[in-house]
Design an enzyme around this catalytic site. Structure first.
Site, PDB file in Angstrom:
ATOM      1  N   GLY A 222       1.054  -1.377   0.122  1.00 55.73           N
ATOM      2  CA  GLY A 222      -0.079   0.038  -0.043  1.00 55.73           C
ATOM      3  C   GLY A 222       0.938   1.395   0.010  1.00 55.73           C
ATOM      4  O   GLY A 222       0.274   2.527   0.309  1.00 55.73           O
ATOM      5  N   PRO A 264       5.786  -4.871  -0.607  1.00 58.56           N
ATOM      6  CA  PRO A 264       5.589  -3.924  -1.658  1.00 58.56           C
ATOM      7  C   PRO A 264       6.099  -4.460  -3.061  1.00 58.56           C
ATOM      8  O   PRO A 264       6.944  -5.175  -3.295  1.00 58.56           O
ATOM      9  CB  PRO A 264       6.598  -3.017  -1.383  1.00 58.56           C
ATOM     10  CG  PRO A 264       7.444  -3.396  -0.083  1.00 58.56           C
ATOM     11  CD  PRO A 264       7.225  -5.027  -0.033  1.00 58.56           C
ATOM     12  N   GLY A 265       5.217  -4.040  -4.039  1.00 57.62           N
ATOM     13  CA  GLY A 265       5.619  -4.370  -5.388  1.00 57.62           C
ATOM     14  C   GLY A 265       6.085  -2.878  -6.058  1.00 57.62           C
ATOM     15  O   GLY A 265       7.155  -2.477  -6.208  1.00 57.62           O
ATOM     16  N   ARG A 302      -2.251   1.071 -18.020  1.00 58.73           N
ATOM     17  CA  ARG A 302      -2.596   2.009 -16.870  1.00 58.73           C
ATOM     18  C   ARG A 302      -3.280   3.058 -16.964  1.00 58.73           C
ATOM     19  O   ARG A 302      -4.104   3.456 -16.339  1.00 58.73           O
ATOM     20  CB  ARG A 302      -1.355   2.052 -15.782  1.00 58.73           C
ATOM     21  CG  ARG A 302      -0.914   0.667 -15.404  1.00 58.73           C
ATOM     22  CD  ARG A 302       0.495   1.033 -14.384  1.00 58.73           C
ATOM     23  NE  ARG A 302      -0.136   1.345 -13.062  1.00 58.73           N
ATOM     24  CZ  ARG A 302       0.000   2.634 -12.550  1.00 58.73           C
ATOM     25  NH1 ARG A 302       0.536   3.532 -13.224  1.00 58.73           N
ATOM     26  NH2 ARG A 302      -0.743   2.840 -11.401  1.00 58.73           N
ATOM     27  N   CYS A 332      -6.225  -0.258 -32.424  1.00 62.15           N
ATOM     28  CA  CYS A 332      -7.628   0.186 -32.906  1.00 62.15           C
ATOM     29  C   CYS A 332      -8.397  -0.132 -32.050  1.00 62.15           C
ATOM     30  O   CYS A 332      -9.320  -0.859 -31.934  1.00 62.15           O
ATOM     31  CB  CYS A 332      -7.909  -0.676 -34.381  1.00 62.15           C
ATOM     32  SG  CYS A 332      -6.856  -0.164 -35.648  1.00 62.15           S
ATOM     33  N   GLU A 333      -8.445   1.076 -31.348  1.00 63.94           N
ATOM     34  CA  GLU A 333      -9.272   1.136 -29.803  1.00 63.94           C
ATOM     35  C   GLU A 333      -8.867   2.545 -29.353  1.00 63.94           C
ATOM     36  O   GLU A 333      -7.921   3.016 -29.813  1.00 63.94           O
ATOM     37  CB  GLU A 333      -8.840   0.017 -28.867  1.00 63.94           C
ATOM     38  CG  GLU A 333      -9.449  -0.317 -27.719  1.00 63.94           C
ATOM     39  CD  GLU A 333     -10.372  -1.214 -28.017  1.00 63.94           C
ATOM     40  OE1 GLU A 333     -11.587  -0.820 -27.474  1.00 63.94           O
ATOM     41  OE2 GLU A 333     -10.222  -2.114 -28.560  1.00 63.94           O
TER      42      GLU A 333
END
Ligand SMILES: *Cc1c(COP(=O)(O)O)cnc(C)c1O
Length: 403
Positions: A222, A264-265, A302, A332-333
Protein backbone atom coordinates in the site's frame (compact mmCIF):
# COMPACT_ATOMS: atom_id res chain seq x y z
CA UNK A 1 19.47 12.18 -4.19
CA UNK A 2 17.79 9.22 -5.83
CA UNK A 3 19.58 7.61 -8.75
CA UNK A 4 18.00 7.91 -12.19
CA UNK A 5 18.87 6.92 -15.74
CA UNK A 6 20.26 9.87 -17.71
CA UNK A 7 18.40 10.97 -20.81
CA UNK A 8 21.51 10.32 -22.94
CA UNK A 9 21.65 6.70 -21.71
CA UNK A 10 17.95 6.13 -22.47
CA UNK A 11 18.44 7.60 -25.93
CA UNK A 12 21.44 5.38 -26.61
CA UNK A 13 19.47 2.29 -25.52
CA UNK A 14 16.55 3.35 -27.72
CA UNK A 15 18.85 3.72 -30.71
CA UNK A 16 20.62 0.41 -30.09
CA UNK A 17 17.72 -1.80 -28.96
CA UNK A 18 14.88 0.00 -30.74
CA UNK A 19 11.39 0.82 -29.47
CA UNK A 20 9.17 -0.08 -27.81
CA UNK A 21 11.24 -1.19 -24.83
CA UNK A 22 10.92 -1.22 -21.07
CA UNK A 23 14.16 -0.13 -19.38
CA UNK A 24 14.72 -0.73 -15.64
CA UNK A 25 17.38 0.66 -13.34
CA UNK A 26 18.88 -1.85 -10.88
CA UNK A 27 20.37 1.08 -8.95
CA UNK A 28 16.94 2.62 -8.34
CA UNK A 29 15.52 -0.73 -7.17
CA UNK A 30 18.46 -1.16 -4.77
CA UNK A 31 18.01 2.34 -3.42
CA UNK A 32 14.26 1.86 -2.82
CA UNK A 33 14.91 -1.46 -1.10
CA UNK A 34 17.52 0.06 1.19
CA UNK A 35 15.18 2.99 2.01
CA UNK A 36 12.58 0.47 3.21
CA UNK A 37 15.10 -1.49 5.28
CA UNK A 38 16.22 1.74 6.89
CA UNK A 39 12.72 3.04 7.62
CA UNK A 40 11.59 -0.19 9.32
CA UNK A 41 14.88 -1.17 10.96
CA UNK A 42 13.31 -0.99 14.45
CA UNK A 43 10.45 -3.32 13.54
CA UNK A 44 12.31 -6.58 12.89
CA UNK A 45 10.98 -6.18 9.34
CA UNK A 46 11.37 -8.42 6.31
CA UNK A 47 10.35 -7.58 2.78
CA UNK A 48 8.70 -9.88 0.29
CA UNK A 49 8.72 -8.23 -3.11
CA UNK A 50 5.32 -8.57 -4.84
CA UNK A 51 6.24 -10.46 -8.00
CA UNK A 52 3.12 -9.45 -9.90
CA UNK A 53 4.42 -5.87 -10.29
CA UNK A 54 7.33 -7.03 -12.47
CA UNK A 55 8.25 -10.69 -12.73
CA UNK A 56 11.22 -10.85 -15.08
CA UNK A 57 13.49 -13.49 -13.59
CA UNK A 58 16.49 -11.14 -13.74
CA UNK A 59 14.60 -8.69 -11.54
CA UNK A 60 13.72 -11.53 -9.15
CA UNK A 61 17.40 -12.51 -8.96
CA UNK A 62 18.27 -8.93 -8.08
CA UNK A 63 15.82 -9.12 -5.17
CA UNK A 64 17.28 -12.42 -4.04
CA UNK A 65 20.77 -10.90 -4.01
CA UNK A 66 19.51 -8.03 -1.86
CA UNK A 67 18.07 -10.49 0.69
CA UNK A 68 14.40 -9.95 -0.12
CA UNK A 69 11.73 -12.63 -0.09
CA UNK A 70 8.86 -12.87 -2.59
CA UNK A 71 5.12 -12.42 -2.40
CA UNK A 72 3.35 -14.46 -5.06
CA UNK A 73 -0.28 -14.79 -6.17
CA UNK A 74 -0.09 -17.78 -8.50
CA UNK A 75 1.61 -21.15 -8.83
CA UNK A 76 3.45 -19.75 -11.83
CA UNK A 77 4.90 -16.85 -9.85
CA UNK A 78 6.06 -19.35 -7.22
CA UNK A 79 7.77 -21.37 -9.96
CA UNK A 80 9.47 -18.25 -11.34
CA UNK A 81 10.73 -17.46 -7.83
CA UNK A 82 12.12 -20.98 -7.39
CA UNK A 83 13.77 -20.74 -10.80
CA UNK A 84 15.36 -17.46 -9.68
CA UNK A 85 16.95 -19.43 -6.82
CA UNK A 86 14.77 -18.44 -3.86
CA UNK A 87 14.49 -20.75 -0.89
CA UNK A 88 10.83 -21.94 -0.77
CA UNK A 89 10.48 -20.59 2.78
CA UNK A 90 11.31 -17.10 1.51
CA UNK A 91 8.26 -17.19 -0.75
CA UNK A 92 4.74 -16.39 0.43
CA UNK A 93 1.85 -17.55 -1.69
CA UNK A 94 -1.24 -15.32 -1.34
CA UNK A 95 -3.84 -16.62 -3.77
CA UNK A 96 -7.40 -15.39 -4.16
CA UNK A 97 -10.15 -17.67 -5.44
CA UNK A 98 -7.76 -20.26 -6.84
CA UNK A 99 -8.59 -23.94 -6.75
CA UNK A 100 -7.76 -26.21 -3.81
CA UNK A 101 -5.80 -28.35 -6.30
CA UNK A 102 -3.46 -25.46 -7.07
CA UNK A 103 -2.99 -24.73 -3.36
CA UNK A 104 -2.07 -28.38 -2.79
CA UNK A 105 0.49 -28.24 -5.60
CA UNK A 106 2.04 -25.14 -4.06
CA UNK A 107 2.10 -26.80 -0.63
CA UNK A 108 4.15 -29.49 -2.32
CA UNK A 109 6.72 -26.85 -3.27
CA UNK A 110 7.29 -25.97 0.38
CA UNK A 111 6.42 -22.27 0.31
CA UNK A 112 4.49 -20.29 2.94
CA UNK A 113 0.73 -20.45 2.40
CA UNK A 114 -1.61 -17.53 3.01
CA UNK A 115 -5.29 -18.46 3.18
CA UNK A 116 -7.92 -15.96 2.13
CA UNK A 117 -11.24 -17.75 2.64
CA UNK A 118 -12.90 -20.05 5.13
CA UNK A 119 -13.78 -22.79 2.67
CA UNK A 120 -10.11 -23.38 1.80
CA UNK A 121 -9.04 -23.10 5.44
CA UNK A 122 -11.48 -25.88 6.29
CA UNK A 123 -10.39 -28.13 3.44
CA UNK A 124 -6.75 -27.56 4.27
CA UNK A 125 -7.22 -28.26 7.96
CA UNK A 126 -9.26 -31.40 7.28
CA UNK A 127 -6.57 -32.81 5.01
CA UNK A 128 -3.32 -31.59 6.57
CA UNK A 129 -4.13 -30.81 10.23
CA UNK A 130 -1.09 -29.26 11.88
CA UNK A 131 1.41 -30.53 9.31
CA UNK A 132 1.07 -27.49 7.04
CA UNK A 133 1.39 -24.17 8.89
CA UNK A 134 -0.68 -21.35 7.43
CA UNK A 135 -1.02 -17.62 7.43
CA UNK A 136 -4.54 -16.17 7.50
CA UNK A 137 -5.47 -13.14 5.43
CA UNK A 138 -7.79 -10.83 7.35
CA UNK A 139 -9.88 -8.13 5.76
CA UNK A 140 -10.02 -5.33 8.36
CA UNK A 141 -12.47 -3.32 6.21
CA UNK A 142 -10.31 -0.28 6.12
CA UNK A 143 -10.58 1.79 2.98
CA UNK A 144 -7.11 2.82 1.90
CA UNK A 145 -6.99 5.87 -0.35
CA UNK A 146 -9.61 6.94 -2.84
CA UNK A 147 -9.26 4.52 -5.72
CA UNK A 148 -11.96 1.88 -5.30
CA UNK A 149 -10.53 -0.31 -8.08
CA UNK A 150 -7.16 -0.81 -6.44
CA UNK A 151 -8.30 -0.78 -2.84
CA UNK A 152 -8.87 -4.22 -1.35
CA UNK A 153 -9.90 -3.68 2.26
CA UNK A 154 -13.40 -2.28 1.80
CA UNK A 155 -16.64 -4.09 2.64
CA UNK A 156 -17.42 -5.21 -0.92
CA UNK A 157 -13.93 -6.54 -1.49
CA UNK A 158 -13.41 -10.18 -2.47
CA UNK A 159 -10.07 -10.28 -0.60
CA UNK A 160 -9.39 -11.77 2.80
CA UNK A 161 -11.55 -13.21 5.55
CA UNK A 162 -13.71 -10.59 7.20
CA UNK A 163 -12.64 -9.50 10.63
CA UNK A 164 -16.24 -10.16 11.66
CA UNK A 165 -15.76 -13.86 10.90
CA UNK A 166 -12.86 -14.28 13.30
CA UNK A 167 -14.88 -16.33 15.76
CA UNK A 168 -15.63 -18.79 12.97
CA UNK A 169 -11.95 -18.89 11.97
CA UNK A 170 -10.93 -19.67 15.53
CA UNK A 171 -13.46 -22.49 15.72
CA UNK A 172 -12.07 -24.09 12.58
CA UNK A 173 -8.47 -23.62 13.68
CA UNK A 174 -9.17 -25.29 17.02
CA UNK A 175 -11.37 -28.08 15.70
CA UNK A 176 -8.95 -29.08 12.96
CA UNK A 177 -5.77 -28.40 14.93
CA UNK A 178 -4.41 -25.93 12.32
CA UNK A 179 -1.07 -24.28 13.03
CA UNK A 180 -1.42 -20.54 12.35
CA UNK A 181 2.07 -19.10 11.87
CA UNK A 182 1.10 -15.72 10.45
CA UNK A 183 -1.64 -13.14 10.07
CA UNK A 184 -1.88 -11.01 6.97
CA UNK A 185 -3.64 -7.97 5.70
CA UNK A 186 -3.26 -5.96 2.52
CA UNK A 187 -5.53 -2.98 2.28
CA UNK A 188 -4.73 -1.91 -1.26
CA UNK A 189 -2.36 0.18 -3.27
CA UNK A 190 -3.15 3.66 -2.10
CA UNK A 191 -2.13 4.53 1.43
CA UNK A 192 -2.04 8.31 1.54
CA UNK A 193 -1.92 8.67 5.22
CA UNK A 194 0.27 6.90 7.77
CA UNK A 195 -2.62 6.95 10.25
CA UNK A 196 -4.87 4.83 8.02
CA UNK A 197 -2.16 2.23 7.90
CA UNK A 198 -1.46 2.43 11.62
CA UNK A 199 -5.15 1.94 12.44
CA UNK A 200 -5.10 -1.23 10.39
CA UNK A 201 -1.87 -2.30 12.10
CA UNK A 202 -3.49 -1.85 15.51
CA UNK A 203 -6.32 -4.11 14.41
CA UNK A 204 -3.87 -6.81 13.38
CA UNK A 205 -1.89 -6.46 16.64
CA UNK A 206 -5.14 -6.95 18.55
CA UNK A 207 -6.16 -10.01 16.57
CA UNK A 208 -2.69 -11.47 17.03
CA UNK A 209 -3.28 -11.70 20.78
CA UNK A 210 -5.84 -14.43 20.05
CA UNK A 211 -3.30 -16.54 18.17
CA UNK A 212 -0.37 -17.79 20.28
CA UNK A 213 2.45 -19.36 18.24
CA UNK A 214 2.63 -16.69 15.55
CA UNK A 215 5.96 -16.21 13.80
CA UNK A 216 5.08 -13.14 11.73
CA UNK A 217 2.54 -10.46 10.99
CA UNK A 218 2.30 -9.49 7.35
CA UNK A 219 1.13 -5.94 6.67
CA UNK A 220 0.92 -6.33 2.90
CA UNK A 221 1.66 -3.26 0.88
CA UNK A 222 0.00 0.00 0.00
CA UNK A 223 3.04 2.26 -0.23
CA UNK A 224 2.15 5.07 -2.56
CA UNK A 225 4.63 6.46 -5.05
CA UNK A 226 4.50 9.83 -6.83
CA UNK A 227 3.45 9.69 -10.47
CA UNK A 228 3.01 13.47 -10.79
CA UNK A 229 5.58 15.83 -9.27
CA UNK A 230 3.07 17.18 -6.72
CA UNK A 231 1.64 13.75 -5.72
CA UNK A 232 1.52 12.80 -2.04
CA UNK A 233 3.77 9.85 -1.27
CA UNK A 234 3.79 7.53 1.71
CA UNK A 235 6.26 8.90 4.23
CA UNK A 236 7.94 5.61 5.07
CA UNK A 237 10.31 7.19 7.61
CA UNK A 238 7.35 8.50 9.61
CA UNK A 239 5.49 5.22 9.19
CA UNK A 240 8.56 3.28 10.36
CA UNK A 241 8.97 5.44 13.46
CA UNK A 242 5.31 5.22 14.45
CA UNK A 243 5.01 1.53 13.73
CA UNK A 244 8.16 0.84 15.78
CA UNK A 245 6.52 2.34 18.89
CA UNK A 246 3.45 0.17 18.53
CA UNK A 247 5.50 -2.86 17.61
CA UNK A 248 7.55 -2.56 20.81
CA UNK A 249 4.38 -2.41 22.92
CA UNK A 250 2.89 -5.34 21.05
CA UNK A 251 5.96 -7.58 21.44
CA UNK A 252 5.95 -6.98 25.18
CA UNK A 253 2.29 -7.94 25.47
CA UNK A 254 2.64 -10.89 23.13
CA UNK A 255 5.75 -12.08 24.93
CA UNK A 256 7.82 -12.65 21.79
CA UNK A 257 9.58 -10.56 19.10
CA UNK A 258 7.75 -11.81 16.07
CA UNK A 259 8.68 -10.64 12.60
CA UNK A 260 6.91 -7.93 10.62
CA UNK A 261 6.55 -8.58 6.91
CA UNK A 262 5.76 -6.17 4.09
CA UNK A 263 5.03 -7.00 0.45
CA UNK A 264 5.69 -3.92 -1.64
CA UNK A 265 5.53 -4.16 -5.40
CA UNK A 266 4.98 -0.73 -6.86
CA UNK A 267 7.14 1.05 -4.30
CA UNK A 268 10.16 -1.06 -5.17
CA UNK A 269 10.00 -1.09 -8.96
CA UNK A 270 7.73 1.65 -10.28
CA UNK A 271 10.29 4.42 -10.40
CA UNK A 272 12.95 2.11 -11.78
CA UNK A 273 11.05 1.71 -15.05
CA UNK A 274 11.16 3.77 -18.24
CA UNK A 275 9.02 2.82 -21.20
CA UNK A 276 10.54 3.99 -24.49
CA UNK A 277 8.40 4.39 -27.59
CA UNK A 278 8.86 5.97 -31.01
CA UNK A 279 6.62 8.60 -32.58
CA UNK A 280 5.15 7.31 -35.85
CA UNK A 281 2.91 10.23 -36.71
CA UNK A 282 2.32 13.83 -35.67
CA UNK A 283 -1.25 14.58 -36.65
CA UNK A 284 -2.83 18.01 -36.49
CA UNK A 285 -6.62 17.94 -36.21
CA UNK A 286 -9.05 20.79 -35.60
CA UNK A 287 -9.05 19.90 -31.90
CA UNK A 288 -5.46 19.03 -30.91
CA UNK A 289 -2.08 17.81 -32.06
CA UNK A 290 -1.80 14.04 -31.70
CA UNK A 291 1.52 12.31 -31.24
CA UNK A 292 0.86 8.73 -32.39
CA UNK A 293 3.42 6.26 -31.05
CA UNK A 294 4.43 2.69 -31.89
CA UNK A 295 2.70 1.32 -28.81
CA UNK A 296 -0.68 1.46 -27.13
CA UNK A 297 -2.98 -0.07 -24.55
CA UNK A 298 -1.38 -3.38 -25.53
CA UNK A 299 1.92 -2.36 -23.87
CA UNK A 300 1.00 0.11 -21.12
CA UNK A 301 -2.63 -0.09 -20.12
CA UNK A 302 -2.48 1.80 -16.80
CA UNK A 303 -3.53 5.17 -18.29
CA UNK A 304 -6.60 3.59 -19.91
CA UNK A 305 -7.42 1.17 -17.07
CA UNK A 306 -6.83 3.32 -14.00
CA UNK A 307 -6.63 6.76 -15.54
CA UNK A 308 -3.03 6.64 -14.35
CA UNK A 309 -0.69 9.51 -15.03
CA UNK A 310 2.76 8.81 -16.46
CA UNK A 311 5.17 11.68 -17.00
CA UNK A 312 6.27 11.80 -20.66
CA UNK A 313 9.53 13.26 -21.98
CA UNK A 314 10.96 13.57 -25.48
CA UNK A 315 14.32 11.80 -25.42
CA UNK A 316 15.23 13.07 -28.88
CA UNK A 317 14.65 16.76 -28.09
CA UNK A 318 15.02 16.84 -24.34
CA UNK A 319 15.66 20.56 -23.95
CA UNK A 320 13.24 21.66 -26.70
CA UNK A 321 10.46 24.22 -26.37
CA UNK A 322 7.37 22.66 -24.79
CA UNK A 323 4.20 22.38 -26.87
CA UNK A 324 0.84 20.83 -26.07
CA UNK A 325 0.21 17.27 -27.33
CA UNK A 326 -2.27 14.49 -26.98
CA UNK A 327 -0.32 11.23 -26.92
CA UNK A 328 -2.11 8.21 -28.41
CA UNK A 329 -1.29 4.65 -29.37
CA UNK A 330 -1.53 2.70 -32.63
CA UNK A 331 -4.18 0.23 -31.43
CA UNK A 332 -7.60 0.18 -33.10
CA UNK A 333 -9.31 1.19 -29.90
CA UNK A 334 -9.23 4.51 -28.11
CA UNK A 335 -5.89 4.27 -26.38
CA UNK A 336 -5.02 7.72 -25.14
CA UNK A 337 -1.97 7.95 -22.90
CA UNK A 338 -2.32 11.65 -22.13
CA UNK A 339 -4.38 14.67 -23.14
CA UNK A 340 -2.99 18.21 -23.35
CA UNK A 341 0.48 17.34 -22.19
CA UNK A 342 3.33 19.87 -22.47
CA UNK A 343 6.18 17.96 -24.12
CA UNK A 344 9.35 19.28 -25.80
CA UNK A 345 8.53 19.77 -29.49
CA UNK A 346 7.97 16.43 -31.20
CA UNK A 347 9.14 15.44 -34.69
CA UNK A 348 8.14 12.14 -36.29
CA UNK A 349 10.77 9.54 -35.40
CA UNK A 350 11.48 10.98 -31.94
CA UNK A 351 11.68 8.68 -28.94
CA UNK A 352 9.16 9.42 -26.19
CA UNK A 353 9.70 8.08 -22.69
CA UNK A 354 7.03 7.22 -20.12
CA UNK A 355 8.37 7.50 -16.59
CA UNK A 356 7.48 5.42 -13.52
CA UNK A 357 6.64 2.51 -15.77
CA UNK A 358 8.33 -0.30 -13.82
CA UNK A 359 5.25 -1.61 -12.01
CA UNK A 360 2.27 -3.19 -13.78
CA UNK A 361 3.61 -2.03 -17.14
CA UNK A 362 5.12 -4.96 -19.01
CA UNK A 363 3.15 -7.33 -16.76
CA UNK A 364 -0.17 -6.16 -18.16
CA UNK A 365 1.05 -6.13 -21.76
CA UNK A 366 -0.81 -8.28 -24.27
CA UNK A 367 -0.72 -9.26 -27.92
CA UNK A 368 -3.85 -7.30 -28.78
CA UNK A 369 -3.95 -6.39 -32.50
CA UNK A 370 -1.46 -9.25 -32.83
CA UNK A 371 1.38 -6.91 -31.93
CA UNK A 372 4.56 -8.16 -30.29
CA UNK A 373 5.22 -7.36 -26.66
CA UNK A 374 8.19 -5.05 -26.02
CA UNK A 375 11.78 -5.87 -25.08
CA UNK A 376 13.01 -5.43 -21.51
CA UNK A 377 16.41 -3.99 -20.58
CA UNK A 378 18.20 -3.78 -17.23
CA UNK A 379 20.65 -0.95 -16.56
CA UNK A 380 23.26 -1.54 -13.85
CA UNK A 381 25.84 1.17 -13.24
CA UNK A 382 27.19 2.18 -16.64
CA UNK A 383 26.12 -0.93 -18.49
CA UNK A 384 22.88 -2.33 -19.74
CA UNK A 385 21.71 -5.73 -20.94
CA UNK A 386 18.69 -7.20 -22.63
CA UNK A 387 16.66 -9.23 -20.12
CA UNK A 388 13.81 -10.09 -22.47
CA UNK A 389 13.95 -10.02 -26.23
CA UNK A 390 11.19 -8.51 -28.28
CA UNK A 391 8.64 -11.08 -29.51
CA UNK A 392 8.60 -12.37 -33.05
CA UNK A 393 6.04 -13.93 -35.38
CA UNK A 394 7.18 -17.36 -34.10
CA UNK A 395 6.15 -16.38 -30.57
CA UNK A 396 2.71 -15.35 -31.78
CA UNK A 397 2.27 -18.69 -33.49
CA UNK A 398 3.91 -20.81 -30.78
CA UNK A 399 0.70 -21.89 -29.07
CA UNK A 400 -1.51 -22.05 -32.13
CA UNK A 401 -2.35 -25.39 -33.69
CA UNK A 402 -1.12 -25.36 -37.28
CA UNK A 403 -2.05 -28.24 -39.55
C1 LIG B 1 -0.63 -6.60 -5.36
C2 LIG B 1 -0.26 -7.04 -4.02
C3 LIG B 1 0.83 -6.45 -3.36
C4 LIG B 1 1.65 -5.33 -3.94
O1 LIG B 1 0.95 -4.13 -4.07
P1 LIG B 1 1.69 -2.81 -4.55
O2 LIG B 1 0.64 -1.79 -4.62
O3 LIG B 1 2.29 -3.08 -5.89
O4 LIG B 1 2.75 -2.49 -3.57
C5 LIG B 1 1.15 -6.94 -2.11
N1 LIG B 1 0.46 -7.95 -1.54
C6 LIG B 1 -0.59 -8.54 -2.17
C7 LIG B 1 -1.31 -9.66 -1.50
C8 LIG B 1 -0.98 -8.11 -3.41
O5 LIG B 1 -2.03 -8.70 -4.02
Amino acid sequence: MNPFIANSTLLRIAEEIGAPAYVYSADIIKSKYSDLCKAFRKCNARFHYAVKALSNINILKLFREMGSGLDTVSMQEVQLGLKAGFDPQDIIYTPNCVSFEEIEQVIGLGVKINIDNISILEQLGAKYGDTVPVCIRINPHIMAGGNYKISTGHIDSKFGISIHQLRHVERIVQSLNIRVEGLHMHTGSDILDANVFLNAADILFNIAMEFPGLEYLDFGSGFKVAYKPQDVVTDIEELGEKLAERYAVFCKEYGKDIQIYFEPGKYLVSESGYFITKVNVVKHTTATVFAGIDSGANHLIRPMLYNAYHHITNLSNFEGVKRIYTVVGYICETDTFAWDRPIAEITEGDFLCFHNAGAYGYMMASNYNSRFRPAEVLVEGDTYRLIRRRETMEDLLATQVLD
